[in-house]
Design a protein around this motif. Structure first.
Motif, mmCIF file in Angstrom:
data_model
loop_
_atom_site.group_PDB
_atom_site.id
_atom_site.type_symbol
_atom_site.label_atom_id
_atom_site.label_comp_id
_atom_site.label_asym_id
_atom_site.label_seq_id
_atom_site.Cartn_x
_atom_site.Cartn_y
_atom_site.Cartn_z
ATOM 1 N N GLU A 22 62.748 32.562 57.868
ATOM 2 C CA GLU A 22 61.606 32.541 58.789
ATOM 3 C C GLU A 22 62.031 33.074 60.161
ATOM 4 O O GLU A 22 61.307 33.843 60.798
ATOM 5 C CB GLU A 22 61.060 31.112 58.897
ATOM 6 N N LEU A 23 63.229 32.669 60.583
ATOM 7 C CA LEU A 23 63.723 33.138 61.881
ATOM 8 C C LEU A 23 64.010 34.639 61.877
ATOM 9 O O LEU A 23 63.818 35.313 62.893
ATOM 10 C CB LEU A 23 64.971 32.349 62.289
ATOM 11 N N ILE A 24 64.479 35.160 60.753
ATOM 12 C CA ILE A 24 64.692 36.616 60.669
ATOM 13 C C ILE A 24 63.386 37.324 61.037
ATOM 14 O O ILE A 24 63.372 38.279 61.828
ATOM 15 C CB ILE A 24 65.173 37.020 59.253
ATOM 16 N N LEU A 25 62.277 36.834 60.504
ATOM 17 C CA LEU A 25 60.983 37.490 60.753
ATOM 18 C C LEU A 25 60.499 37.292 62.189
ATOM 19 O O LEU A 25 60.083 38.242 62.849
ATOM 20 C CB LEU A 25 59.933 36.957 59.770
ATOM 21 N N THR A 26 60.554 36.058 62.660
ATOM 22 C CA THR A 26 60.032 35.810 64.008
ATOM 23 C C THR A 26 60.948 36.421 65.069
ATOM 24 O O THR A 26 60.478 36.865 66.118
ATOM 25 C CB THR A 26 59.844 34.301 64.263
ATOM 26 N N ASP A 27 62.239 36.454 64.793
ATOM 27 C CA ASP A 27 63.174 37.040 65.763
ATOM 28 C C ASP A 27 63.038 38.560 65.809
ATOM 29 O O ASP A 27 63.033 39.162 66.892
ATOM 30 C CB ASP A 27 64.623 36.635 65.436
ATOM 31 N N ILE A 28 62.901 39.182 64.643
ATOM 32 C CA ILE A 28 62.789 40.647 64.653
ATOM 33 C C ILE A 28 61.435 41.050 65.248
ATOM 34 O O ILE A 28 61.313 42.102 65.879
ATOM 35 C CB ILE A 28 63.013 41.266 63.241
ATOM 36 N N LYS A 29 60.432 40.198 65.096
ATOM 37 C CA LYS A 29 59.131 40.486 65.735
ATOM 38 C C LYS A 29 59.308 40.541 67.253
ATOM 39 O O LYS A 29 58.804 41.446 67.917
ATOM 40 C CB LYS A 29 58.097 39.424 65.347
ATOM 41 N N HIS A 30 60.060 39.580 67.779
ATOM 42 C CA HIS A 30 60.291 39.573 69.226
ATOM 43 C C HIS A 30 61.107 40.785 69.655
ATOM 44 O O HIS A 30 60.826 41.421 70.669
ATOM 45 C CB HIS A 30 60.975 38.268 69.656
ATOM 46 N N VAL A 31 62.130 41.106 68.852
ATOM 47 C CA VAL A 31 62.969 42.269 69.158
ATOM 48 C C VAL A 31 62.120 43.539 69.210
ATOM 49 O O VAL A 31 62.156 44.309 70.178
ATOM 50 C CB VAL A 31 64.091 42.416 68.097
ATOM 51 N N LEU A 32 61.330 43.769 68.182
ATOM 52 C CA LEU A 32 60.538 45.008 68.103
ATOM 53 C C LEU A 32 59.445 45.031 69.172
ATOM 54 O O LEU A 32 59.061 46.098 69.658
ATOM 55 C CB LEU A 32 59.925 45.159 66.704
ATOM 56 N N SER A 33 58.952 43.838 69.552
ATOM 57 C CA SER A 33 57.885 43.778 70.565
ATOM 58 C C SER A 33 58.374 44.261 71.924
ATOM 59 O O SER A 33 57.580 44.658 72.772
ATOM 60 C CB SER A 33 57.350 42.349 70.700
ATOM 61 N N GLU A 34 59.683 44.199 72.139
ATOM 62 C CA GLU A 34 60.244 44.624 73.424
ATOM 63 C C GLU A 34 60.356 46.148 73.514
ATOM 64 O O GLU A 34 60.679 46.688 74.571
ATOM 65 C CB GLU A 34 61.644 44.009 73.608
ATOM 66 N N ASN A 35 60.107 46.827 72.412
ATOM 67 C CA ASN A 35 60.258 48.282 72.373
ATOM 68 C C ASN A 35 58.926 48.958 72.680
ATOM 69 O O ASN A 35 57.940 48.745 71.963
ATOM 70 C CB ASN A 35 60.752 48.676 70.966
ATOM 71 N N PRO A 36 58.858 49.773 73.742
ATOM 72 C CA PRO A 36 57.579 50.426 74.096
ATOM 73 C C PRO A 36 57.033 51.337 73.005
ATOM 74 O O PRO A 36 55.861 51.706 73.047
ATOM 75 C CB PRO A 36 57.940 51.242 75.346
ATOM 76 N N LEU A 37 57.866 51.674 72.019
ATOM 77 C CA LEU A 37 57.365 52.503 70.909
ATOM 78 C C LEU A 37 56.577 51.665 69.888
ATOM 79 O O LEU A 37 56.021 52.208 68.943
ATOM 80 C CB LEU A 37 58.529 53.202 70.191
ATOM 81 N N HIS A 38 56.547 50.348 70.066
ATOM 82 C CA HIS A 38 55.844 49.434 69.161
ATOM 83 C C HIS A 38 56.191 49.685 67.694
ATOM 84 O O HIS A 38 55.310 49.921 66.861
ATOM 85 C CB HIS A 38 54.320 49.557 69.343
#
Ligand SMILES: [Fe+2]
Length: 436
Positions: A158-174
């Protein structure tokens, strides 16, 4: 049974058979790889905030857990691929030794991702060998610990998913984790929110010993509840937008003091991942940026926001005992990670049956209960006793699981817990009221 085994598995059930446990082990370990498959190699290493861990770290840490609590005890001549991994991949187990600083996990480029997968293979070979060849006494000592390790790995999935969501959200390329533009149901399917009434009385709360349970779900005990009502479904994005438009984030009197401080300090004006573009709310999802869907359950709100919303709506959040009592006769059905939606879904209008909807899956439901020990709970001995008990301070309980939780991981008695300002898990809102 060893002290560590007793620590987390409090029921008297026999452990699963070797074959069942080995199959479960292989399936759960493999599912971690399935979840990591959509990632590019560069995604594995990024840590976007201290609460977030890199995917590579999760894959290694779950292996360290099996290595430390099973292999090092089961196989006297077991050799880790690198003794320093214990320092890098221990999370918070003080009794298991010194460990690397959590906020610096994103600075670790070695071992490489490839070496991390080799580490996983190394541990898998050892575990499967042990499960096949262990003598009866060794098996009795460690089978329950393996079962804990499997549930632990599911928590980290579950953390893999929620953590990578946060990681990718920080990228302006979405960037998209996965292309699922058409997930969810069609718009305008919201059912009217109804109040489902429950009579008061004495209820049994906590795990009764049927199947796996963490120590914090024990002991089963009696709780007196006054009559109460639960909202028939989760609060939707459309309802939360009304709260925003009505000045919810500008009205200090509906916020807890610490919650208002969080609003001011962090500049909160909406749930995490929401941003307004051309007058319209958009949200970052695991399928990239998209318009906020009005009928989906609101998610990525803190306890403070859930509590303020409830006060604005003239109600309150449920207690964890109310939630558990209400869930006691429900089937464990819902939008879990196995559905591969990776996002909460709007309620199907045709959904019928029990008047309480969306109790499981979609989003974790904040309760107004502080995470604390049940009457009679004793902190278990040994390093594995650090799993749950030492966190029983300054956190709130959430119930029901989310779209990132495995169905085989969640239970009616399951107590998740996070600090009141945490927002990066799939956390949402169900309302409650006092009954008559
Ligand atoms: Fe862990």
């Amino acid at each position: 049974m060893s002290a560590d085994t007793k620590a987390l598995k409090k029921n008297n059930n026999e452990p699963l058979s070797r074959e069942s446990l080995a199959e479960l082990y292989k399936a759960v370990r493999e599912f971690s790889h399935t979840l990591a498959e959509p990632l590019e190699i560069e995604d594995y290493v990024v840590q976007s905030m201290p609460d977030v861990s890199p995917t590579k770290w999760h894959l290694a840490h779950t292996s360290w857990f099996f290595e430390t609590f099973v292999l090092s005890k089961a196989l006297p001549d077991y050799k880790p691929p690198n003794p320093q991994y214990a320092y890098l991949f221990n999370s918070y187990y003080v009794l298991a030794g010194e460990r690397h600083l959590r906020p610096k996990r994103g600075l670790i480029s070695r071992p490489t991702v490839e070496e991390t997968y080799s580490y996983r293979n190394h541990v898998d070979e050892g575990l499967l060998q042990f499960m096949e060849n262990a003598g009866d006494k060794e098996w009795r000592d460690l089978a329950s610990v393996i079962e804990i390790g499997i549930h632990h790995e599911q928590q980290h999935q579950e953390l893999i998913l929620t953590d990578i969501k946060h990681v990718l959200s920080e990228n302006p390329l979405h960037p998209e984790y996965i292309n699922k533009k058409k997930n969810g149901r069609t718009a305008n399917t919201t059912q009217e929110l109804r109040w489902v009434a429950f009579e008061g009385g004495i209820f049994n709360i906590g795990h009764q010993g049927d199947g796996f349970g963490y120590d914090n779900e024990y002991p089963n005990h009696k709780v007196y509840l006054n009559p109460f009502k639960l909202g028939s479904r989760l609060i939707t994005n459309a309802e939360y937008m009304e709260f925003i438009e009505d000045g919810g984030y500008e009205t200090p009197e509906i916020w807890l003091s610490e919650g208002w401080s969080s609003v001011e300090t962090n500049g909160w004006i909406a749930p995490l991942y929401w941003q307004k573009q051309n007058g319209q709310w958009t949200e970052f999802t695991l399928s990239g940026l998209r318009k906020v869907a009005p009928d989906e359950p609101v998610t990525h709100v803190s306890y403070f926001e859930a509590n303020a919303y409830a006060r604005w709506a003239g109600s309150r959040l449920p207690t964890e005992s109310e939630w558990e009592a209400a869930a006691s006769n429900l089937e464990k059905d819902g939008n879990f990670v196995e559905n591969l939606n990776f996002h909460p879904l709007s309620l199907d209008k045709s959904s019928n049956g029990n008047p309480l909807k969306q109790m499981f899956g979609d989003v974790w439901e904040w309760t107004q209960s502080s995470y604390s020990a049940y009457p009679g709970y004793k902190t278990p001995p040994g390093a594995l006793g650090e799993y749950n008990g030492k966190f029983m301070c300054n956190q709130m309980v959430l119930r029901g699981g989310s779209c990132a939780t495995s169905k085989s991981h969640i239970r009616k008695t399951y107590r998740n817990f996070f600090p009141a300002d945490a927002r990066w898990q799939f956390m949402g809102i169900r309302l409650a009221k006092d009954g008559e």
